[in-house]
Design an enzyme around this catalytic site. Sequence first.
Site, PDB file in Angstrom:
ATOM      1  N   LYS A  53       0.828  -1.211   0.000  1.00 17.58           N
ATOM      2  CA  LYS A  53       0.000   0.000   0.000  1.00 17.58           C
ATOM      3  C   LYS A  53       0.857   1.252   0.000  1.00 17.58           C
ATOM      4  O   LYS A  53       0.547   2.234  -0.670  1.00 17.58           O
ATOM      5  CB  LYS A  53      -0.946  -0.022   1.203  1.00 17.58           C
ATOM      6  CG  LYS A  53      -2.116  -0.984   0.983  1.00 17.58           C
ATOM      7  CD  LYS A  53      -2.819  -1.389   2.250  1.00 17.58           C
ATOM      8  CE  LYS A  53      -3.716  -2.605   1.953  1.00 17.58           C
ATOM      9  NZ  LYS A  53      -4.296  -3.215   3.127  1.00 17.58           N
ATOM     10  N   GLN A  97      -5.181  -2.188   9.715  1.00 18.58           N
ATOM     11  CA  GLN A  97      -5.041  -3.485   9.049  1.00 18.58           C
ATOM     12  C   GLN A  97      -5.721  -4.580   9.876  1.00 18.58           C
ATOM     13  O   GLN A  97      -5.504  -4.687  11.077  1.00 18.58           O
ATOM     14  CB  GLN A  97      -3.542  -3.794   8.852  1.00 18.58           C
ATOM     15  CG  GLN A  97      -3.242  -5.125   8.209  1.00 18.58           C
ATOM     16  CD  GLN A  97      -3.444  -5.117   6.706  1.00 18.58           C
ATOM     17  OE1 GLN A  97      -3.536  -4.080   6.065  1.00 18.58           O
ATOM     18  NE2 GLN A  97      -3.513  -6.302   6.120  1.00 18.58           N
ATOM     19  N   ASP A 120     -11.038   2.408   4.146  1.00 22.70           N
ATOM     20  CA  ASP A 120     -11.498   1.044   3.862  1.00 22.70           C
ATOM     21  C   ASP A 120     -13.006   0.978   3.638  1.00 22.70           C
ATOM     22  O   ASP A 120     -13.526  -0.038   3.180  1.00 22.70           O
ATOM     23  CB  ASP A 120     -11.196   0.141   5.067  1.00 22.70           C
ATOM     24  CG  ASP A 120      -9.931  -0.693   4.887  1.00 22.70           C
ATOM     25  OD1 ASP A 120      -9.568  -0.966   3.728  1.00 22.70           O
ATOM     26  OD2 ASP A 120      -9.344  -1.080   5.899  1.00 22.70           O
TER      27      ASP A 120
HETATM   28  N1  LIG Z   1      -8.145  -3.076   6.976  1.00 18.20           N
HETATM   29  C1  LIG Z   1      -7.812  -3.938   6.007  1.00 18.20           C
HETATM   30  N2  LIG Z   1      -8.065  -3.610   4.718  1.00 18.20           N
HETATM   31  C2  LIG Z   1      -7.739  -4.480   3.688  1.00 18.20           C
HETATM   32  O1  LIG Z   1      -7.964  -4.183   2.510  1.00 18.20           O
HETATM   33  C3  LIG Z   1      -7.099  -5.722   4.035  1.00 18.20           C
HETATM   34  C4  LIG Z   1      -6.851  -5.987   5.393  1.00 18.20           C
HETATM   35  N3  LIG Z   1      -7.227  -5.096   6.343  1.00 18.20           N
HETATM   36  N4  LIG Z   1      -6.233  -7.131   5.769  1.00 18.20           N
HETATM   37  C5  LIG Z   1      -5.754  -8.080   4.792  1.00 18.20           C
HETATM   38  C6  LIG Z   1      -6.559  -8.065   3.511  1.00 18.20           C
HETATM   39  C7  LIG Z   1      -5.862  -8.687   2.322  1.00 18.20           C
HETATM   40  N5  LIG Z   1      -5.740  -7.634   1.335  1.00 18.20           N
HETATM   41  C8  LIG Z   1      -5.086  -7.748   0.115  1.00 18.20           C
HETATM   42  C9  LIG Z   1      -4.919  -6.669  -0.734  1.00 18.20           C
HETATM   43  C10 LIG Z   1      -4.219  -6.777  -1.915  1.00 18.20           C
HETATM   44  C11 LIG Z   1      -3.632  -7.972  -2.277  1.00 18.20           C
HETATM   45  C12 LIG Z   1      -2.853  -8.042  -3.538  1.00 18.20           C
HETATM   46  O2  LIG Z   1      -2.703  -7.057  -4.236  1.00 18.20           O
HETATM   47  N6  LIG Z   1      -2.297  -9.199  -3.908  1.00 18.20           N
HETATM   48  C13 LIG Z   1      -1.497  -9.375  -5.093  1.00 18.20           C
HETATM   49  C14 LIG Z   1      -0.400 -10.370  -4.829  1.00 18.20           C
HETATM   50  C15 LIG Z   1       0.487  -9.957  -3.688  1.00 18.20           C
HETATM   51  C16 LIG Z   1       1.393 -11.095  -3.237  1.00 18.20           C
HETATM   52  O3  LIG Z   1       2.065 -11.715  -4.084  1.00 18.20           O
HETATM   53  O4  LIG Z   1       1.445 -11.337  -2.007  1.00 18.20           O
HETATM   54  C17 LIG Z   1      -2.371  -9.867  -6.236  1.00 18.20           C
HETATM   55  O5  LIG Z   1      -3.464 -10.379  -5.965  1.00 18.20           O
HETATM   56  O6  LIG Z   1      -1.951  -9.755  -7.372  1.00 18.20           O
HETATM   57  C18 LIG Z   1      -3.798  -9.062  -1.464  1.00 18.20           C
HETATM   58  C19 LIG Z   1      -4.527  -8.944  -0.284  1.00 18.20           C
HETATM   59  C20 LIG Z   1      -6.260  -6.488   1.843  1.00 18.20           C
HETATM   60  N7  LIG Z   1      -6.739  -6.665   3.080  1.00 18.20           N
END
Ligand SMILES: Nc1nc(=O)c2c([nH]1)NC[C@@H]1CN(c3ccc(C(=O)N[C@@H](CCC(=O)O)C(=O)O)cc3)C=[N+]21
Length: 283
Positions: A53, A97, A120
């Site tokens: 982020k 988070q 969020d």
């Molecule tokens: N308050 C809060 N807000 C959130 O938005 C939040 C959270 N807590 N806790 C955890 C989860 C999980 N999450 C992700 C966001 C982007 C990818 C992302 O961009 N992933 C990449 C891959 C990244 C990698 O390789 O690890 C993709 O899908 O291409 C993954 C997971 C947001 N979350």
Amino acid sequence: MSAVRLDGKATAAKIKADLTARVSALRERGITPGLGTVLVGDDPGSQIYVAGKHRDCAEVGIASIRVDLPATATQAEVEAAVDELNASPECTGYIVQLPLPKHLDTMALLERMDPAKDADGLHPVNLGRLVHMVDAPLPCTPHGIVLLLQEYGVPIKGAEVALVGRGITVGRSLGLLLTRRSENATVTLCHTGTQDLAGHVRRADIVVAAAGVPGLITKDMVKPGAAVLDVGVSRVNGKIAGDVAPDVAEVAGFLTPNPGGVGPMTRALLLANVVEAAERLHA
Ligand SMILES: Nc1nc(=O)c2c([nH]1)NC[C@@H]1CN(c3ccc(C(=O)N[C@@H](CCC(=O)O)C(=O)O)cc3)C=[N+]21
């Protein structure tokens, strides 16, 4: 037959290009949007997301403020971090988070946030606004999913949608979003108590898998031509495992890659909430 790839990475890049222009317009007026993150503990997944982020912010010109607390942080210490971001003029939007360590009261912390800085869209006041179908910052993953479907011309109006998972960040909020008059989909919200999951999924034109169960959605459960969005982010042997089995691509009409699908959209829409909050604040 092979499904059209719902490319979240490419769609997110377009959204970020638009945001970059809006951020420079704000900066010309002396306003710099700033994203705050509160991370408690050292869960490796959460560390990666938070780092990502801050990288995204730098890419579009948003300032970022990172508050990291140890897993042993008390409720009062996390509340102090929330109070600080509420008061900080540099922070126009922030996230706590999730999930937080078990000893912390998540709801009390969400309620303590300034709803105007809720990047969020998960503050109870903003979710309440979504229930009421009035303007509010939208939850990032649901908003990203709707924009991704629109980008590829997948019809939402009148569609039968099966949401698998009732979590607040995806399934529940997405159900509210898709049933607004502007989206007008018909939604079935499936969860661990659902009797005939396969039956509900089989009827759906759009399937969103957000249960966190690797490979839960199999080829035999998907209606030929359906759009399938995989929100699963389990880790199996160090690799990301989605909720959708790979051979679903043989029957689906549209399918998100994972990674590269819903994740990048979530991150782009988080940035959008921060920029919109700054625009609203200085309107
Ligand atoms: N308050 C809060 N807000 C959130 O938005 C939040 C959270 N807590 N806790 C955890 C989860 C999980 N999450 C992700 C966001 C982007 C990818 C992302 O961009 N992933 C990449 C891959 C990244 C990698 O390789 O690890 C993709 O899908 O291409 C993954 C997971 C947001 N979350």
